[in-house]
Design a protein around this motif. Structure first.
Motif, PDB file in Angstrom:
ATOM      1  N   ASN A 126       0.717  -1.290  -0.028  1.00 25.10           N
ATOM      2  CA  ASN A 126       0.250  -0.306  -0.228  1.00 25.10           C
ATOM      3  C   ASN A 126       0.407   1.087   0.275  1.00 25.10           C
ATOM      4  OD1 ASN A 126      -2.307  -1.355   0.377  1.00 25.10           O
ATOM      5  ND2 ASN A 126      -1.576  -2.256   2.829  1.00 25.10           N
ATOM      6  N   TRP A 127       2.307   1.197   0.090  1.00 26.74           N
ATOM      7  CA  TRP A 127       3.071   2.170   0.305  1.00 26.74           C
ATOM      8  C   TRP A 127       4.197   2.492  -1.000  1.00 26.74           C
ATOM      9  CZ3 TRP A 127       3.288   6.166   4.321  1.00 26.74           C
ATOM     10  CH2 TRP A 127       1.950   5.743   5.672  1.00 26.74           C
ATOM     11  N   GLN A 128       4.208   1.178  -2.059  1.00 24.74           N
ATOM     12  CA  GLN A 128       5.273   1.464  -3.461  1.00 24.74           C
ATOM     13  C   GLN A 128       5.408   2.580  -3.666  1.00 24.74           C
ATOM     14  OE1 GLN A 128       4.934  -2.086  -5.458  1.00 24.74           O
ATOM     15  NE2 GLN A 128       3.092  -2.415  -4.525  1.00 24.74           N
ATOM     16  N   GLU A 129       4.501   3.493  -3.646  1.00 21.91           N
ATOM     17  CA  GLU A 129       4.503   4.720  -4.348  1.00 21.91           C
ATOM     18  C   GLU A 129       5.006   6.129  -3.256  1.00 21.91           C
ATOM     19  OE1 GLU A 129       4.325   5.573  -7.411  1.00 21.91           O
ATOM     20  OE2 GLU A 129       3.793   2.880  -8.246  1.00 21.91           O
ATOM     21  N   VAL A 130       5.232   5.472  -2.469  1.00 22.37           N
ATOM     22  CA  VAL A 130       5.096   6.454  -1.859  1.00 22.37           C
ATOM     23  C   VAL A 130       6.626   6.327  -0.697  1.00 22.37           C
ATOM     24  CG1 VAL A 130       4.420   7.855   1.073  1.00 22.37           C
ATOM     25  CG2 VAL A 130       2.888   7.130  -0.715  1.00 22.37           C
ATOM     26  N   MET A 131       6.933   5.187  -0.733  1.00 17.37           N
ATOM     27  CA  MET A 131       8.239   4.783  -0.074  1.00 17.37           C
ATOM     28  C   MET A 131       9.103   4.018  -1.533  1.00 17.37           C
ATOM     29  SD  MET A 131       8.012   5.530   3.119  1.00 17.37           S
ATOM     30  CE  MET A 131       9.992   5.040   2.652  1.00 17.37           C
ATOM     31  N   ASN A 132       9.015   4.446  -2.567  1.00 16.84           N
ATOM     32  CA  ASN A 132       9.939   4.318  -3.769  1.00 16.84           C
ATOM     33  C   ASN A 132      11.456   5.297  -3.551  1.00 16.84           C
ATOM     34  OD1 ASN A 132      11.121   4.306  -6.603  1.00 16.84           O
ATOM     35  ND2 ASN A 132       8.863   4.312  -7.507  1.00 16.84           N
ATOM     36  N   THR A 133      12.055   4.087  -3.800  1.00 16.09           N
ATOM     37  CA  THR A 133      13.899   4.523  -3.193  1.00 16.09           C
ATOM     38  C   THR A 133      14.479   5.316  -5.152  1.00 16.09           C
ATOM     39  OG1 THR A 133      14.239   1.954  -4.672  1.00 16.09           O
ATOM     40  CG2 THR A 133      13.867   2.039  -2.078  1.00 16.09           C
ATOM     41  N   GLU A 134      13.733   5.175  -5.641  1.00 22.19           N
ATOM     42  CA  GLU A 134      13.638   5.832  -7.693  1.00 22.19           C
ATOM     43  C   GLU A 134      13.537   7.281  -7.063  1.00 22.19           C
ATOM     44  OE1 GLU A 134      15.755   4.587  -8.907  1.00 22.19           O
ATOM     45  OE2 GLU A 134      15.727   2.873  -8.034  1.00 22.19           O
ATOM     46  N   LYS A 135      14.594   8.059  -7.644  1.00 25.08           N
ATOM     47  CA  LYS A 135      14.226   9.184  -8.051  1.00 25.08           C
ATOM     48  C   LYS A 135      13.752   9.517  -9.000  1.00 25.08           C
ATOM     49  CE  LYS A 135      16.670  13.538  -9.756  1.00 25.08           C
ATOM     50  NZ  LYS A 135      14.741  14.100 -10.419  1.00 25.08           N
ATOM     51  N   GLN A 136      12.077  10.455  -8.996  1.00 31.38           N
ATOM     52  CA  GLN A 136      10.967  10.023 -10.171  1.00 31.38           C
ATOM     53  C   GLN A 136      11.100  11.522 -10.871  1.00 31.38           C
ATOM     54  OE1 GLN A 136       7.995   8.848  -6.892  1.00 31.38           O
ATOM     55  NE2 GLN A 136       7.393   6.960  -8.818  1.00 31.38           N
ATOM     56  N   ASP A 137      11.230  11.504 -11.881  1.00 31.48           N
ATOM     57  CA  ASP A 137      11.422  12.808 -12.404  1.00 31.48           C
ATOM     58  C   ASP A 137      10.188  13.321 -12.494  1.00 31.48           C
ATOM     59  OD1 ASP A 137      14.391  12.921 -12.403  1.00 31.48           O
ATOM     60  OD2 ASP A 137      14.395  11.938 -14.229  1.00 31.48           O
ATOM     61  N   TYR A 138       9.175  12.741 -13.306  1.00 29.69           N
ATOM     62  CA  TYR A 138       7.961  13.089 -13.674  1.00 29.69           C
ATOM     63  C   TYR A 138       6.442  12.136 -13.286  1.00 29.69           C
ATOM     64  CZ  TYR A 138      10.321  15.455 -16.876  1.00 29.69           C
ATOM     65  OH  TYR A 138      11.819  16.574 -17.667  1.00 29.69           O
ATOM     66  N   PRO A 139       6.537  12.532 -11.694  1.00 30.94           N
ATOM     67  CA  PRO A 139       5.617  11.340 -10.910  1.00 30.94           C
ATOM     68  C   PRO A 139       4.134  11.727 -11.485  1.00 30.94           C
ATOM     69  CG  PRO A 139       6.114  13.136  -9.493  1.00 30.94           C
ATOM     70  CD  PRO A 139       7.149  13.297 -10.892  1.00 30.94           C
ATOM     71  N   ALA A 140       3.624  10.511 -12.138  1.00 29.65           N
ATOM     72  CA  ALA A 140       2.014  10.364 -11.978  1.00 29.65           C
ATOM     73  C   ALA A 140       1.218  11.518 -11.500  1.00 29.65           C
ATOM     74  CB  ALA A 140       1.367   9.540 -12.473  1.00 29.65           C
ATOM     75  N   GLN A 141      -0.295  11.986 -11.812  1.00 28.80           N
ATOM     76  CA  GLN A 141      -0.856  12.726 -10.291  1.00 28.80           C
ATOM     77  C   GLN A 141      -1.070  12.136  -9.645  1.00 28.80           C
ATOM     78  OE1 GLN A 141      -0.602  15.828 -11.697  1.00 28.80           O
ATOM     79  NE2 GLN A 141      -1.869  16.607  -9.476  1.00 28.80           N
ATOM     80  N   GLU A 142      -1.746  10.784 -10.049  1.00 25.34           N
ATOM     81  CA  GLU A 142      -1.870   9.793  -8.967  1.00 25.34           C
ATOM     82  C   GLU A 142      -0.834   9.388  -7.572  1.00 25.34           C
ATOM     83  OE1 GLU A 142      -4.249   7.399  -6.210  1.00 25.34           O
ATOM     84  OE2 GLU A 142      -5.017   9.007  -7.523  1.00 25.34           O
ATOM     85  N   THR A 143       0.116   9.721  -8.046  1.00 25.49           N
ATOM     86  CA  THR A 143       1.526   8.773  -7.145  1.00 25.49           C
ATOM     87  C   THR A 143       1.666  10.493  -6.374  1.00 25.49           C
ATOM     88  OG1 THR A 143       2.279   7.897  -8.672  1.00 25.49           O
ATOM     89  CG2 THR A 143       4.202   8.623  -7.007  1.00 25.49           C
ATOM     90  N   LEU A 144       1.536  11.675  -7.435  1.00 25.98           N
ATOM     91  CA  LEU A 144       2.196  12.870  -6.430  1.00 25.98           C
ATOM     92  C   LEU A 144       1.004  12.703  -5.457  1.00 25.98           C
ATOM     93  CD1 LEU A 144       2.503  15.379  -9.171  1.00 25.98           C
ATOM     94  CD2 LEU A 144       4.153  14.918  -7.389  1.00 25.98           C
ATOM     95  N   ARG A 145      -0.211  12.790  -5.291  1.00 26.41           N
ATOM     96  CA  ARG A 145      -1.346  12.413  -4.434  1.00 26.41           C
ATOM     97  C   ARG A 145      -1.477  12.123  -3.185  1.00 26.41           C
ATOM     98  NH1 ARG A 145      -5.310   9.812  -3.197  1.00 26.41           N
ATOM     99  NH2 ARG A 145      -4.699   8.141  -3.741  1.00 26.41           N
ATOM    100  N   GLN A 146      -0.931  10.873  -3.806  1.00 27.32           N
ATOM    101  CA  GLN A 146      -0.626   9.712  -2.399  1.00 27.32           C
ATOM    102  C   GLN A 146       0.849  10.147  -1.912  1.00 27.32           C
ATOM    103  OE1 GLN A 146       0.021   6.071  -3.459  1.00 27.32           O
ATOM    104  NE2 GLN A 146      -1.408   6.333  -5.488  1.00 27.32           N
ATOM    105  N   ILE A 147       1.766  10.627  -2.438  1.00 29.42           N
ATOM    106  CA  ILE A 147       2.871  11.103  -1.840  1.00 29.42           C
ATOM    107  C   ILE A 147       2.222  11.643  -0.298  1.00 29.42           C
ATOM    108  CG2 ILE A 147       5.063  12.720  -1.504  1.00 29.42           C
ATOM    109  CD1 ILE A 147       5.506  11.218  -4.175  1.00 29.42           C
ATOM    110  N   GLU A 148       1.668  13.886  -1.348  1.00 33.38           N
ATOM    111  CA  GLU A 148       0.976  14.847  -0.635  1.00 33.38           C
ATOM    112  C   GLU A 148       0.771  13.952   0.709  1.00 33.38           C
ATOM    113  OE1 GLU A 148       0.193  18.103   0.631  1.00 33.38           O
ATOM    114  OE2 GLU A 148       1.650  17.401  -0.649  1.00 33.38           O
TER     115      GLU A 148
END
Length: 387
Positions: A86-108
């Motif tokens: 449930n945390w894969q996008e939020v705890m991703n170890t790779e740098k994301q240059d252009y994250p998807a809108q949904e990913t940004l929402r989850q991180i926020e």
């Protein structure tokens, strides 16, 4: 000189928790099933939160053990975090240059800047120049103690080969105290293991559960006190010659650094302040060339060394600082007043903390035994120990 050392890594909601253990000689029987039993002991307990319903911790021994025995090489352990799904996008170890809108929402959604009083949030953000307190929470979380319990389980398996065993039990939760328990440690251990608050007295256990329920209903948390006891230790582990080799100091550091522990006592502990010297110190007797004592106020340690009596260590855990009951704080984003961030948490984790302390102390004792005996394999060490 053998040295039992370990290093851990991993975050609360990361992919996994890992440990590298160095210094285990060859030939020791290491059972993953025993490690899993200890991991299960850490997870259970009245007052634990929702995370324990998600995780069912299981160790994977990845190296250093072959066909159930240590090879003398470093041992690698891994515990996967099931909640990582449930945390894969939020705890991703790779740098994301252009994250998807949904990913940004989850991180926020998972980011926060309101400091939680009692946690590492504020000091950690200043020390490491972190703007998102999620980066502090993830590693300062007590979740990391799971892999420490796995390391401690290996230490306990080593100690058992030399006839050294221990256990932990809870003697206080909130204002509810265990007034008396039998000095037959086998009976105390047996009863504590059957209790979901790790208390050896059924009536006191009921009162402890009631106290936890009351705190939970109020959106609050409870701390308490536990005791760890190890028996059949040889005389002379530790040292009086150097301050950093004194065993009581090493044990105190190991227990004190467990998240939420605020005090450590040896034997009579703080009660020794109110005793006369004639009441405090354990008289020594001899019968049939066997040395014995009728009391153990020293807790098995004198001059920084084991004295042949049972090792008795008490630890005090503060109430968990994450609670539904809001506390006043600040928001580091704009340095304005705010209410503390709430993260899913336990109401009471004293029983689990006792198991962690048991593991931490076992690690120190295993290091002392390996250091004292020396040797590259179990057969060699066993022969030396029995001389």
């Amino acid at each position: 000189m053998n040295k039992f050392r370990f290093l851990t890594s991993g975050e609360s909601h990361g992919q996994c928790l890992t440990a590298i253990i160095e210094g285990v000689p060859a030939g020791f029987r290491i059972k993953s099933s025993v490690i899993n039993e200890d991991l299960a002991r850490r997870q259970v307990g009245y007052g634990r939160g929702g995370r324990m319903k998600i995780e069912h911790d299981t160790v994977i021994i990845k190296s250093g053990v072959r066909f159930g025995k240590s090879t003398g090489a470093p041992i690698c352990l891994e515990i996967k975090n099931k909640d990582y799904e449930n945390w894969q996008e939020v705890m991703n170890t790779e740098k994301q240059d252009y994250p998807a809108q949904e990913t940004l929402r989850q991180i926020e959604e998972k980011s926060f800047t309101t400091v939680r009083p009692g946690h590492a949030d504020y000091a950690g953000s200043v020390k490491y120049d972190l703007k998102d307190l999620r980066d502090v929470l993830e590693r300062s979380s007590a979740r990391k103690t799971a892999i420490e319990v796995a390391v401690g389980s290996i230490a306990k398996q080593i100690l058992k080969e030399f006839g050294i065993q221990g256990f932990s039990h809870v003697i206080q939760i909130g204002k509810v105290k265990l007034d008396f328990y039998p000095k037959t440690y086998t009976l105390v251990k047996e009863k504590a293991e059957k209790s979901d608050v790790r208390c050896s007295d059924e009536l006191t256990s009921d009162r402890m559960r009631n106290a936890i329920d009351e705190a939970s209903e109020a959106g609050d948390t409870l701390g308490g006190k536990f005791e760890v006891i190890f028996g059949n230790l040889p005389v002379g582990l530790g040292s009086y010659s150097h301050w950093d080799r004194a065993l009581d100091g090493r044990i105190a550091q190991a227990v004190m650094s467990i998240p939420a522990v605020k005090a450590v006592e040896v034997g009579a502990g703080v009660e020794s302040a109110s005793l006369l010297g004639s009441q405090m110190h354990d008289e020594i007797f001899i019968k049939n060339k066997t040395i014995y004592r009728n009391t153990n106020n020293a807790g098995g340690l004198e001059g920084g060394m084991t004295n042949g009596e049972a090792l008795v260590i008490k630890g005090t855990m503060k109430p968990i600082p994450t609670m539904r009951k809001s506390l006043a704080t600040i928001d580091i984003k704009d340095m304005k007043p705010a209410t503390a961030h709430f993260e899913r948490s336990d109401t009471c984790a004293v029983p689990s903390c006792a198991v962690v302390a048991e593991a931490r102390i076992a690690i120190i004792l295993a290091d002392e035994i390996l250091n004292k005996i020396g040797g590259d394999n179990f057969a060699e060490m066993k022969g030396r120990y029995e001389l």
